[in-house]
Design an enzyme around this catalytic site. Structure first.
Site, mmCIF file in Angstrom:
data_model
loop_
_atom_site.group_PDB
_atom_site.id
_atom_site.type_symbol
_atom_site.label_atom_id
_atom_site.label_comp_id
_atom_site.label_asym_id
_atom_site.label_seq_id
_atom_site.Cartn_x
_atom_site.Cartn_y
_atom_site.Cartn_z
ATOM 1 N N SER A 98 0.791 -1.228 0.000
ATOM 2 C CA SER A 98 0.000 0.000 0.000
ATOM 3 C C SER A 98 0.826 1.282 0.000
ATOM 4 C CB SER A 98 -0.968 0.012 1.183
ATOM 5 O OG SER A 98 -0.274 -0.038 2.402
ATOM 6 N N LYS B 157 -6.173 3.047 8.007
ATOM 7 C CA LYS B 157 -5.487 4.125 7.300
ATOM 8 C C LYS B 157 -6.289 5.425 7.362
ATOM 9 C CE LYS B 157 -3.109 0.802 4.513
ATOM 10 N NZ LYS B 157 -3.181 -0.094 3.407
#
Length: 152
Positions: free
Chosen positions: A53, A96
Site C-alpha cells: 500500500s 489508514k
C-alpha cells in the site's frame, strides 16, 4: 481456500520462489520512475515493512523530491501501483483513514477500487477527512497540483 493460498504463498516466499509484496512494490515503483529511486532507496531497503500500500505514496514522494511536482500540503496517501502507474486496491482502509484523521490530514488519496469501503468507514467512524479516489498516478499528480493551486 484463503488459508491454503496464504500458506502456499508463505512457503513459496520462504523458499525464495515468490517475492513478498513489499519487494514487488519496490520493483513497480522503480519501473514507473524509470529506475531512478535514489530518494526513496533507504525506505525500499527496509526489512521491517510488509505489503504493497505504500507504492503510490513512494512514487509521489520521489516525484516531489525530484521537483517534478510541488506539494506544500499534508494529506494521506495509500495505494499499490503497477509498473505503468495504475493505482491498485489495498487492504486496511479503516486503519489508514482513522490514522489520517488522527494526523489531522484534510485529504486521503486512495484507489478508486477502495472508495466504497472508504465511504462506509468514513460514515461509520464519523470522519471529516475528504476522500479522493484515483485510478492512475497521473490522476493523483493532477489532484495534488489542483489542491496546491487552491491553497495559494
Amino acid at each position: 481456500m484463503d488459508r491454503y493460498r496464504s500458506k502456499n504463498t508463505e512457503l513459496m516466499s520462504m523458499l525464495g520462489l515468490k517475492k513478498d509484496d513489499f519487494a514487488i512494490t519496490g520493483e513497480n515503483v522503480s519501473e514507473y520512475l524509470g529506475g531512478d529511486t535514489a530518494v526513496i532507496d533507504d525506505f525500499l531497503q527496509r526489512e521491517d515493512i510488509d505489503g504493497n500500500s505504500a507504492g503510490l505514496g513512494l512514487a509521489l514522494s520521489a516525484l516531489v523530491n525530484k521537483l517534478e511536482i510541488t506539494n506544500n500540503l499534508d494529506f494521506g496517501v495509500t495505494g499499490a501501483i503497477n509498473p505503468s502507474g495504475e493505482v491498485l486496491e489495498v487492504g486496511g482502509i479503516k486503519g489508514k483513514l482513522i490514522s489520517s484523521e488522527e494526523s489531522e490530514f484534510p485529504y486521503v488519496i486512495l484507489p478508486s477500487t477502495n472508495m466504497e469501503e472508504a465511504v462506509e468507514v468514513k460514515e461509520e467512524q464519523g470522519l471529516n477527512i475528504e476522500l479522493i479516489p484515483v485510478i492512475h498516478i497521473d490522476e493523483a499528480i493532477r489532484v495534488i497540483k489542483d489542491l496546491n493551486n487552491k491553497k495559494k
